[in-house]
Design a protein around this motif. Structure first.
Motif, PDB file in Angstrom:
ATOM      1  N   TYR A   1       0.839  -0.669  -0.206  1.00 51.19           N
ATOM      2  CA  TYR A   1      -0.092   0.088  -0.081  1.00 51.19           C
ATOM      3  C   TYR A   1       0.856   1.445  -0.025  1.00 51.19           C
ATOM      4  O   TYR A   1       0.435   2.137   0.528  1.00 51.19           O
TER       5      TYR A   1
ATOM      6  N   TRP B   1      -2.652  -0.473  -6.312  1.00 55.71           N
ATOM      7  CA  TRP B   1      -3.429  -0.897  -4.858  1.00 55.71           C
ATOM      8  C   TRP B   1      -4.031  -0.042  -4.850  1.00 55.71           C
ATOM      9  O   TRP B   1      -4.988   0.401  -5.814  1.00 55.71           O
TER      10      TRP B   1
ATOM     11  N   GLU C   1      -8.083   1.247  -2.313  1.00 55.48           N
ATOM     12  CA  GLU C   1      -8.874   1.202  -1.179  1.00 55.48           C
ATOM     13  C   GLU C   1     -10.515   1.700  -0.872  1.00 55.48           C
ATOM     14  O   GLU C   1     -10.718   2.426  -1.412  1.00 55.48           O
TER      15      GLU C   1
ATOM     16  N   ARG D   1      -2.632   5.209   4.679  1.00 62.40           N
ATOM     17  CA  ARG D   1      -4.148   4.269   5.411  1.00 62.40           C
ATOM     18  C   ARG D   1      -3.576   4.248   7.053  1.00 62.40           C
ATOM     19  O   ARG D   1      -2.083   3.564   7.145  1.00 62.40           O
TER      20      ARG D   1
ATOM     21  N   ARG E   1      -4.100   1.945  10.335  1.00 60.69           N
ATOM     22  CA  ARG E   1      -5.261   1.436  10.895  1.00 60.69           C
ATOM     23  C   ARG E   1      -5.043   1.967  12.332  1.00 60.69           C
ATOM     24  O   ARG E   1      -4.487   2.998  13.122  1.00 60.69           O
TER      25      ARG E   1
ATOM     26  N   PHE F   1     -12.435   3.153   6.674  1.00 63.36           N
ATOM     27  CA  PHE F   1     -12.068   1.945   5.670  1.00 63.36           C
ATOM     28  C   PHE F   1     -12.111   0.654   6.936  1.00 63.36           C
ATOM     29  O   PHE F   1     -11.894   0.689   8.043  1.00 63.36           O
ATOM     30  N   SER F   2     -12.423  -0.491   6.214  1.00 67.15           N
ATOM     31  CA  SER F   2     -12.254  -1.971   6.430  1.00 67.15           C
ATOM     32  C   SER F   2     -11.514  -2.546   5.212  1.00 67.15           C
ATOM     33  O   SER F   2     -12.674  -2.285   4.379  1.00 67.15           O
ATOM     34  N   ASP F   3     -11.128  -3.167   6.292  1.00 72.96           N
ATOM     35  CA  ASP F   3     -10.492  -4.348   5.311  1.00 72.96           C
ATOM     36  C   ASP F   3     -10.433  -5.738   5.526  1.00 72.96           C
ATOM     37  O   ASP F   3      -9.945  -6.577   6.060  1.00 72.96           O
ATOM     38  N   GLY F   4     -11.658  -5.910   6.388  1.00 78.06           N
ATOM     39  CA  GLY F   4     -12.244  -7.227   7.684  1.00 78.06           C
ATOM     40  C   GLY F   4     -11.383  -7.544   8.371  1.00 78.06           C
ATOM     41  O   GLY F   4     -11.260  -6.040   9.802  1.00 78.06           O
TER      42      GLY F   4
ATOM     43  N   ASP G   1      -7.787  -8.904  11.173  1.00 78.20           N
ATOM     44  CA  ASP G   1      -6.239  -9.468  11.221  1.00 78.20           C
ATOM     45  C   ASP G   1      -6.544 -10.937  11.516  1.00 78.20           C
ATOM     46  O   ASP G   1      -7.021 -10.976  12.740  1.00 78.20           O
TER      47      ASP G   1
ATOM     48  N   PHE H   1      -9.361  -5.372  10.922  1.00 79.82           N
ATOM     49  CA  PHE H   1      -8.665  -4.443  10.480  1.00 79.82           C
ATOM     50  C   PHE H   1      -9.418  -3.323   9.678  1.00 79.82           C
ATOM     51  O   PHE H   1     -10.066  -2.669   8.746  1.00 79.82           O
ATOM     52  N   ALA H   2      -9.365  -2.107  10.701  1.00 76.63           N
ATOM     53  CA  ALA H   2      -9.974  -0.981   9.953  1.00 76.63           C
ATOM     54  C   ALA H   2      -9.136   0.143  10.475  1.00 76.63           C
ATOM     55  O   ALA H   2      -8.668  -0.207  11.777  1.00 76.63           O
TER      56      ALA H   2
END
Ligand code: HEM
Length: 424
Positions: free
Chosen positions: A178, A214, A216, A278, A280, A355-358, A360, A367-368
């Motif tokens: 990223y 990449w 997002e 990005r 977290r 954002f949220s990528d589901g 960890d 993971f947000a």
């Protein structure tokens, strides 16, 4: 003009809302297997004056002195993508930017991609998932990263001196997946499908010339750029954007956001720099923290958004106020460290999204976080603030896991293309 254009010139400015009515009329012919151009006479199908007005209100002008998507009232959704140029041909890159500009102009107006045709024997020009959808206040904003100015395309002499990759900064645990990119596209819309459709189609039009690096997705704005917008909340539950620059503050925008005559590159004047981080959040740890501590992290009350020295959200923070010998807004509070008052009066324009990528999957946690985007006249403005975050109480709860910097050119007039002044 392509063969498809010749088949159906009127398709070139076809509203994707009205297209649906037309498909109904010509669908039988398509099913029968003919290469059909939907007829222009159906342009008025099913659209009332009230619907026209509602749709028009959702159109953000594409052409103009500045690119849309910077001071435009922040929309609800984001798709942010960076691309690497994979061709060695300067002319191919230029041609793709021209194609992109025509496509972006159409999509932001709620139109089908130029040159579309219903031809059962070929792929549709427009991928179709936005058919029937409104313009959705879509904006598409392009930026050029430092790597675009290497030796590949003869642009080295056009590199702005300030466009250097960001140096190492506090709170970084960067995931190289990223980081960086030759070109950025920020797609903002009130409808996620419209933003996705736009980036997907730009990527498709760049096949063989650029590849996605990449991407997002942002689902909730974390700032406002207009006094008329209510302040949204970020995933930590705090109002975010309270003291952000607004589109009405033209003098401050000229001073701190728009690139002016101070730039060494004429093509960038009227544009801006775009910093992307990005970030977290350690949400589970944050959720265990007690309210008073959370409020001291930011220096603001969670519910009202007011500074700890005030009563209502828009009260001006009093950084001098003390109680029992300590500052009421703590020394390490986020707003104290990053406020204009503590940074020589300097501002940036924030335009971030949650954002949220589901999950960890190793830790079994969310993971947000906050996909920070900011615009400024000079990347050093960001560096000043980012370095202050070494002492920020927020640092216990966030890490920077992606990063990039882009130079965002000024807007284009009808007939002009993205990058035209850069390549001139
Ligand atoms: C996960 C990361 C971040 C979160 C959750 C966050 C959250 C907040 C919140 C809640 C506020 C107070 C409301 C407001 O005035 O907007 C604020 C203000 C601010 N933040 Fe952040 N922020 C983050 C990262 C950053 C970064 C990376 C920068 C720049 C380096 C930054 C710059 C600012 C500035 C300039 C203000 C306004 C300060 C003022 O004028 O009082 N923030 N942020």
């Amino acid at each position: 003009m392509t063969d498809h254009d010749a088949l159906m010139p009127e398709r070139r400015r076809m509203s994707r809302r009205r297209f649906i009515g037309e498909v109904g009329m010509v669908g039988a012919g398509v099913a029968a297997g003919g290469a059909l151009a939907a007829c222009g006479s159906a342009l008025t199908t099913g659209a009332s004056a009230a619907e026209d007005a509602a749709i028009a209100a959702q159109v953000v002008p594409f052409h103009g002195r500045r690119q849309a998507g910077i001071i435009t009232p922040v929309q609800e959704r984001l798709v942010f993508a960076t691309f690497d140029v994979i061709t060695a041909e300067r002319s191919a890159l230029q041609a793709t930017l021209q194609t992109w500009t025509r496509a972006a102009a159409a999509m932001t107006q709620g139109e089908l991609l130029p040159g579309g045709v219903i031809d059962p024997l070929g792929p549709m020009q427009d991928t179709g998932e936005a058919l029937g959808l409104t313009p959705g206040s879509l904006t598409l904003t392009i930026g050029f990263g430092p790597s675009l100015f290497d030796s590949r395309f003869g642009l080295a002499a056009r590199k702005p001196a300030r466009l250097e990759p960001l140096p190492a900064l506090p709170l970084e645990e960067l995931d190289p997946t990223y980081v960086g990119g030759d070109i950025s596209i920020q797609a903002c819309s009130d409808d996620p499908q419209i933003a996705f459709h736009a980036v997907r189609n730009l990527a498709r039009l760049a096949t063989g010339v650029m590849s996605l690096r990449w991407m997002e997705f942002g689902f909730g704005k974390t700032s406002k750029t207009s006094a008329a917008q209510a302040t949204p909340r970020n995933l930590m539950g705090f109002k975010d954007g309270t003291r952000n620059l607004a589109s009405s503050q033209t003098q401050l925008l000229d001073r701190f956001v728009w690139v002016g005559p101070e730039s060494d590159q004429a093509w960038l004047r009227g544009g801006s720099y775009q910093v992307v981080r990005r970030m977290r959040m350690f949400i589970e740890a944050w959720d265990e923290d007690f309210l008073e501590d959370q409020q001291r992290v930011f220096g603001r009350y969670k519910l009202s958004g007011a500074p700890l020295t005030g009563v209502i959200e828009m009260d001006t923070p009093d950084f001098k106020a003390t109680q029992n010998g300590d500052h009421v807004i703590p020394e390490n509070a986020h707003i104290r460290l990053l406020s204009p008052e503590q940074n020589g009066g300097m501002h940036i324009l924030r335009r971030g999204f949650s954002f949220s990528d589901g999950v960890d999957s190793q830790a079994g946690t969310l993971f947000a976080g906050l996909f920070f985007i900011a615009y400024m006249q000079d990347p050093n403005q960001f560096l000043t603030l980012a370095r202050k975050m070494a002492g920020d109480a927020l640092g216990e709860y966030v890490r920077v896991v992606g990063s990039a910097l882009f130079a965002v050119p000024s807007g284009v007039a009808p007939g002009e293309s993205w990058g035209e002044s850069l390549f001139a």
